[in-house]
Motif scaffolding. Structure first.
Motif, PDB file in Angstrom:
ATOM      1  N   ALA A  83       0.834  -1.206   0.000  1.00  0.00           N
ATOM      2  CA  ALA A  83       0.000   0.000   0.000  1.00  0.00           C
ATOM      3  C   ALA A  83       0.869   1.256   0.000  1.00  0.00           C
ATOM      4  O   ALA A  83       0.565   2.234  -0.704  1.00  0.00           O
ATOM      5  CB  ALA A  83      -0.932  -0.019   1.213  1.00  0.00           C
ATOM      6  N   GLN A  84       1.947   1.258   0.786  1.00  0.00           N
ATOM      7  CA  GLN A  84       2.857   2.408   0.802  1.00  0.00           C
ATOM      8  C   GLN A  84       3.465   2.662  -0.583  1.00  0.00           C
ATOM      9  O   GLN A  84       3.564   3.812  -1.035  1.00  0.00           O
ATOM     10  CB  GLN A  84       3.989   2.170   1.810  1.00  0.00           C
ATOM     11  CG  GLN A  84       3.676   2.538   3.250  1.00  0.00           C
ATOM     12  CD  GLN A  84       4.916   2.443   4.110  1.00  0.00           C
ATOM     13  OE1 GLN A  84       5.447   1.345   4.319  1.00  0.00           O
ATOM     14  NE2 GLN A  84       5.380   3.573   4.597  1.00  0.00           N
ATOM     15  N   ARG A  86       2.332   1.700  -3.551  1.00  0.00           N
ATOM     16  CA  ARG A  86       1.325   2.162  -4.501  1.00  0.00           C
ATOM     17  C   ARG A  86       1.051   3.654  -4.303  1.00  0.00           C
ATOM     18  O   ARG A  86       0.966   4.419  -5.287  1.00  0.00           O
ATOM     19  CB  ARG A  86       0.026   1.373  -4.309  1.00  0.00           C
ATOM     20  CG  ARG A  86       0.081  -0.083  -4.740  1.00  0.00           C
ATOM     21  CD  ARG A  86      -1.314  -0.684  -4.751  1.00  0.00           C
ATOM     22  NE  ARG A  86      -1.267  -2.133  -4.893  1.00  0.00           N
ATOM     23  CZ  ARG A  86      -1.473  -2.981  -3.889  1.00  0.00           C
ATOM     24  NH1 ARG A  86      -1.735  -2.525  -2.675  1.00  0.00           N
ATOM     25  NH2 ARG A  86      -1.399  -4.285  -4.090  1.00  0.00           N
ATOM     26  N   GLU A  87       0.915   4.055  -3.075  1.00  0.00           N
ATOM     27  CA  GLU A  87       0.618   5.464  -2.799  1.00  0.00           C
ATOM     28  C   GLU A  87       1.777   6.360  -3.249  1.00  0.00           C
ATOM     29  O   GLU A  87       1.570   7.422  -3.837  1.00  0.00           O
ATOM     30  CB  GLU A  87       0.356   5.653  -1.306  1.00  0.00           C
ATOM     31  CG  GLU A  87      -0.004   7.091  -0.932  1.00  0.00           C
ATOM     32  CD  GLU A  87      -0.257   7.245   0.555  1.00  0.00           C
ATOM     33  OE1 GLU A  87      -0.527   8.373   0.988  1.00  0.00           O
ATOM     34  OE2 GLU A  87      -0.174   6.243   1.289  1.00  0.00           O
ATOM     35  N   HIS A  88       3.007   5.931  -2.987  1.00  0.00           N
ATOM     36  CA  HIS A  88       4.172   6.733  -3.363  1.00  0.00           C
ATOM     37  C   HIS A  88       4.271   6.892  -4.880  1.00  0.00           C
ATOM     38  O   HIS A  88       4.605   7.983  -5.374  1.00  0.00           O
ATOM     39  CB  HIS A  88       5.445   6.070  -2.823  1.00  0.00           C
ATOM     40  CG  HIS A  88       6.705   6.705  -3.326  1.00  0.00           C
ATOM     41  ND1 HIS A  88       7.145   7.941  -2.919  1.00  0.00           N
ATOM     42  CD2 HIS A  88       7.624   6.252  -4.245  1.00  0.00           C
ATOM     43  CE1 HIS A  88       8.279   8.244  -3.546  1.00  0.00           C
ATOM     44  NE2 HIS A  88       8.584   7.231  -4.357  1.00  0.00           N
ATOM     45  N   GLY A  90       1.778   6.456  -7.049  1.00  0.00           N
ATOM     46  CA  GLY A  90       0.537   6.892  -7.666  1.00  0.00           C
ATOM     47  C   GLY A  90      -0.218   5.789  -8.381  1.00  0.00           C
ATOM     48  O   GLY A  90      -1.021   6.074  -9.274  1.00  0.00           O
ATOM     49  N   ARG A  92      -2.806   2.309  -8.434  1.00  0.00           N
ATOM     50  CA  ARG A  92      -3.980   1.804  -7.728  1.00  0.00           C
ATOM     51  C   ARG A  92      -4.229   0.362  -8.129  1.00  0.00           C
ATOM     52  O   ARG A  92      -3.765  -0.089  -9.194  1.00  0.00           O
ATOM     53  CB  ARG A  92      -5.215   2.651  -8.038  1.00  0.00           C
ATOM     54  CG  ARG A  92      -5.644   2.586  -9.503  1.00  0.00           C
ATOM     55  CD  ARG A  92      -6.848   3.486  -9.759  1.00  0.00           C
ATOM     56  NE  ARG A  92      -7.341   3.375 -11.121  1.00  0.00           N
ATOM     57  CZ  ARG A  92      -6.842   4.032 -12.148  1.00  0.00           C
ATOM     58  NH1 ARG A  92      -5.827   4.869 -11.959  1.00  0.00           N
ATOM     59  NH2 ARG A  92      -7.355   3.858 -13.364  1.00  0.00           N
TER      60      ARG A  92
END
Length: 987
Positions: A83-84, A86-88, A90, A92
């Protein structure tokens, strides 16, 4: 190291993400992050990371690499890390809406032009990265790809259906409405004369009037269907080819069970492709028939005169003796003065006159008269009908007279027994009506008027048409190989000029190219001139037989240690069945994974498919046939193997299997034994006798029989990288170029060893532009001429003067530089076959780029010959390379032993399949032998025997331990033990 630094360096903005993490967790997170950054997805486990990558990242994280083994691949920790990341970045997770959107995009933009599932999958993963969507699970990706392929195809089927008139749809479907199912479609040409579909699928026969009339009928039957022009204009060629292949392999009953849209599309694709092929076959028949008329006329006249013919020797002395005797007694009688001065008297003079008549103009007129009679009484019917179905065109106004002459011939084709064309009719003059034919074409009638003899004019016109077709100055509408030559050139050349020049690694400025080539030529000649006094194997001086006297290097004996090593291999693995070698190569390389059903609906279990594929390859590669192989111990029937051959084993699939085995051999090599990867291949042809009731088989004067050629490209380690099946009259130069640039393996080919038949001045020019070093063994090197790099320096290279000739015409290269680059680009990109391009560069052609390409080739050949004569090492290198391909040819007879080595088929595809399967078997032999040799030489007692000469001569191409004969037993549970034996173990 460059790759590690580029892809696996943790950047400054990424260090914050790993802060606070410790030990194996810190290292695992960093590796996950960099892997995702590079691939757009998360790794499946520890196996996705090479040890050097783990070591490199571990040093940056200041964590021992061994701690990575403690990282957990399931649980809350790794989910939080994902999750980290993916967020970094961008990204999904792929939702249902994302999947539907991706599948729709894939069907509309990729699958409509690409039918290979692996390539479609690659485009899907690339799109996911662009959309910042994490790719779905592998199973879901496979479903999306399959759905996209199906949707795109169904869309195409509906589109093609809508483009066809209602009447044309009915005529297409009528092809299978009453057509019977043919048994054994992959076998010989079992033709049903009542079925139009069978007629369309049938291959052309041999060169004869009957074959020509049959092909004309076939072309008319296809055109009678009424398919609109441009029906498949926006369909990718590979998609059209796939549809055509499916229509060929599916029986009429299977096609009848399809939806009308799909059946019509597949059959229309078959018709369009076959129309192009039949047009090509008719052009081939025209060229061969016109040649046969002339050749048979020559032979017939020669046979009539050969008994009376006796060559008179010493004609110059006879003339001197007659002149001397006549001047001494100018008033004497001929019988007393002249006859007595000649040895043999009156009879010798009669023989001299007869020789002149039989070999001079009288002989030629006799041949022309016989040729005209043969044309008029037999072949004219087919050639005249040919003018009604083929449309000839020319892009050069200089050749317009031949096109106009064909129109004249067609207009008066049914004029009965009229001897001359009408007085008011203008008969265009062309190359064929001049010279030797002029006195037969033009004749004075009873009133003394100059008239054109109709039948002779027709013969001369077809002779001229043949010559201009061969060099593509005249082309045919609707043909494939004989199409408009301007279509061979890349259409985007002007827009992508800089890119095309860069791909060929050539300067945009012609002057820079010329300076480089001239510099190489000057340097090579200067070095040879300087070294000549010390070269014992070369002598250059004036001789009638040629100025260069060259002594080839002596053959070297095989090192004794190599014999001992081969004997050890044969002792450990004695009488290994050839089918087991194929099986071992298949299991170790996974080369059959890419084979898919031609019909697009393969559901056979992979292990069953693999066994049947191996049996089919073995049947073709040994020439024993499927029926013979089916009688072995393996549990598969003849019908099972034929079904797999028909629906799965395409020519492209077998090529890919051979490429995969070659790549696996390169990867398996121990560089300490075989050295670094080779960049040179040797190429040569093998002649196979073949059935001759077809258009492909030809008589070969060098081998003295009818057959086909298989042209091989084999690298110095005996790995075959390419093969082609050719007609006996095909250009080996074109085949050499094709294999060097389109072999498909991981090898980078930079040099090509060839025998004399694989080289020419044009060949040197083309390979120079394509960055391949042509390295031939020139048979008549004594007659080779060395061109001068500059004019006005007659005293340059004094030691080479007897072999020197005129300077290179650099101005011709400068004026046509862009044009020859365009043709080289056409060969490189595949917009045209090499043979199609080189056919324009023949001595019968008037193409402006021909002279430029010829001058480039002359300059390159001069530089090569100067190097070759000077360097003994280069001479030996070429000999060793050609010895490899000659050994390959000897192995052919051992493996391809069935039916006496004769290709027993009249279908071209079957002949090509036999050659490709033979290539797969030999590639498997080399692959397994490589592993066997490495297993033996891994043991200290054997590795210590190798000397430098042993390493240079080491080859995996030997077969004393192989058993290609006997019952075919395929046991997938048994394997060859190819591991090295521990030190001290018993033998």
């Amino acid at each position: 190291m460059d790759e590690l630094v580029e892809h696996w360096t943790v950047l400054d903005d990424e260090l914050g993400l790993v802060a606070g993490k410790r030990g194996g967790t810190r290292l695992g997170f960093a590796l996950l992050l960099k892997y995702y950054t590079r691939h757009g997805r998360f790794p499946r486990g520890r196996g996705d990371f090479p040890d050097e990558v783990v070591e490199f990242v571990a040093r940056q994280m200041k964590v021992p690499a061994a701690d990575f083994d403690a990282y957990h691949w399931s649980g809350s920790t790794i989910e939080y890390h994902r999750a980290q990341i993916r967020e970094h970045l961008g990204f999904r997770v792929c939702s249902v809406q994302d999947a539907e959107k991706l599948a729709a995009w894939l069907a509309a933009n990729v699958a409509q032009a690409e039918r290979n599932a692996d390539r479609v999958r690659e485009e899907l993963l690339k799109r996911c990265r662009e959309e910042c969507v994490e790719p779905p699970a592998p199973d879901r990706v496979r479903r999306m790809v399959r759905s996209a392929l199906h949707t795109a195809e169904e869309t195409w089927f509906a589109t093609i259906w809508s483009r066809l008139p209602v009447e044309a749809r009915g005529r297409v479907l009528a092809l299978v409405a009453t057509a019977p199912d043919a048994a054994g479609e992959a076998e010989e040409d079992d033709r049903d004369g009542e079925s139009v579909l069978a007629l369309v699928k049938a291959m052309p026969g041999n060169v004869s009037l009957e074959s020509m009339l049959r092909e004309i009928g076939k072309l008319r039957a296809i055109r009678a269907i009424g398919l609109p022009a441009g029906l498949f204009a926006d369909v990718a060629p590979r998609v059209l080819a796939a549809w055509r292949q499916r229509a060929v392999v599916e029986s009429p009953s299977h096609l009848r069970r399809r939806s009308p849209e799909s059946a019509v599309t597949l059959l229309a694709a078959l018709l369009v492709e076959r129309e192009r092929e039949v047009t090509d076959a008719l052009v081939d028949l025209l060229i061969a028939t016109v040649h046969r008329i002339g050749a048979r006329a020559e032979q017939r006249v020669t046979n009539e005169l050969v008994n009376a013919f006796k060559r008179v020797s010493g004609k110059e002395n006879l003339l001197f003796q007659i002149a001397e005797a006549s001047l001494a007694e100018p008033g004497g009688e001929v019988r007393e003065v002249v006859y007595s001065a000649v040895r043999g008297g009156e009879q010798t003079l009669r023989e001299l006159v007869h020789e002149y008549r039989t070999k001079g103009p009288v002989y030629r007129r006799t041949v022309q008269t016989t040729l005209r009679a043969s044309y008029t009484h037999h072949y004219r019917r087919g050639l005249i009908e040919l003018l009604g179905v083929l449309q000839f065109r020319s892009n050069n106004s200089a050749h317009r007279p031949v096109i106009d002459a064909l129109d004249l011939v067609a207009r008066y084709a049914k004029a009965g027994n009229t001897t001359y064309y009408p007085l008011g009719e203008i008969a265009p003059e062309h190359r064929g009506t001049r010279g030797q034919w002029a006195e037969l074409v033009y004749r004075a009638d009873k009133r003394g008027r100059r008239r054109v003899v109709r039948m002779v004019y027709e013969v001369a016109t077809f002779q001229a048409l043949r010559e201009q077709l061969r060099c593509k100055e005249v082309w045919v509408v609707g043909a494939g190989r004989w199409r408009d030559p301007d279509e061979d050139l890349p259409r985007d050349f002007e827009a992508r000029r800089v890119e095309h020049y860069r791909e060929l690694r050539k300067p945009l400025d012609a002057g820079a190219f010329i300076d480089q080539l001239r510099g190489e030529m000057t340097g090579a000649l200067a070095e040879l001139d300087q070294a000549m006094p010390g070269l014992e194997w070369v002598e250059i001086k004036e001789r009638a037989s040629g100025s260069i006297k060259f002594t080839a290097p002596e053959a070297q004996e095989e090192p004794r240690n190599l014999r001992r090593i081969k004997a050890e291999v044969e002792r450990r693995w004695s009488a290994v069945p050839l089918i087991d070698m194929l099986k071992e190569a298949v299991l170790r390389t996974s080369c059959l994974k890419a084979v898919a059903s031609v019909a697009g609906s393969g559901t056979m279990p992979p292990e069953v498919l693999a066994e049947r594929l191996m049996l089919a390859i073995y049947a073709y590669g040994t020439n024993t046939g499927i029926r013979s192989v089916a009688g072995g111990t393996h549990g598969h029937t003849e019908e099972d193997i034929r079904y797999v051959r028909r629906r799965y084993l395409t020519l492209e699939a077998v090529r890919q299997i051979a490429v995969e085995i070659a790549n696996a051999t390169f990867a398996a090599r121990d560089t300490s034994l075989w050295g670094a990867g080779s960049t040179a291949v040797a190429s040569d042809s093998t002649h196979f006798r073949s059935w001759d009731q077809n258009l492909f088989t030809e008589w070969h004067s060098r081998y003295g029989g009818r057959g086909v050629l298989v042209y091989w490209h084999v690298e110095r380690g005996s790995v075959v990288v390419h093969s082609q099946t050719l007609r006996a009259s095909a250009s080996e130069v074109a085949a050499m170029v094709d294999g060097a640039i389109r072999h498909g393996t991981t090898m980078s080919v930079e040099g090509n060893y060839v025998d004399s038949h694989g080289q020419s001045e044009i060949g040197f020019g083309v390979t120079r532009l394509l960055n391949v070093d042509l390295l031939p063994r020139i048979k008549q090197i004594n007659r080779v001429k060395l061109y001068r790099p500059t004019s006005g320096e007659p005293g340059a290279y004094p030691n080479l003067t007897p072999a020197m000739t005129r300077p290179i015409r650099w101005d011709v290269i400068d004026a046509n530089y862009d044009q020859v680059i365009k043709y080289a680009t056409a060969i490189r990109t595949g917009t045209a076959s090499t043979e199609a391009v080189l056919s324009r560069f023949t001595r019968a052609a008037a193409h402006p780029a021909y002279q430029a390409m010829l001058e480039i080739g002359r300059a390159q050949k001069t530089a090569f010959v100067a190097r070759y004569l000077r360097e003994r090492a280069l001479q030996r290198e070429i000999e060793e390379g050609l010895n490899v391909v000659e050994s390959w040819n000897r192995a052919n007879a051992v493996i391809y032993y069935g039916k006496g080595g004769e290709i027993s088929t009249n279908r071209r595809e079957e002949a090509e399949m036999a050659a490709l399967c033979l290539r797969v078997l030999q590639a498997s032999l080399v692959f397994v032998n490589t592993l066997m040799l490495q297993a033996v030489l891994a043991e200290p007692e054997w590795s210590g025997l190798l000397t430098g000469a042993d390493r240079r001569g080491l080859t995996p191409l030997f077969w004393g331990h192989v058993r290609p004969y006997g019952e075919v037993k395929l046991d997938m549970a048994s394997r060859l033990d190819l591991a090295a034996r521990p030190a001290g173990s018993g033998r």
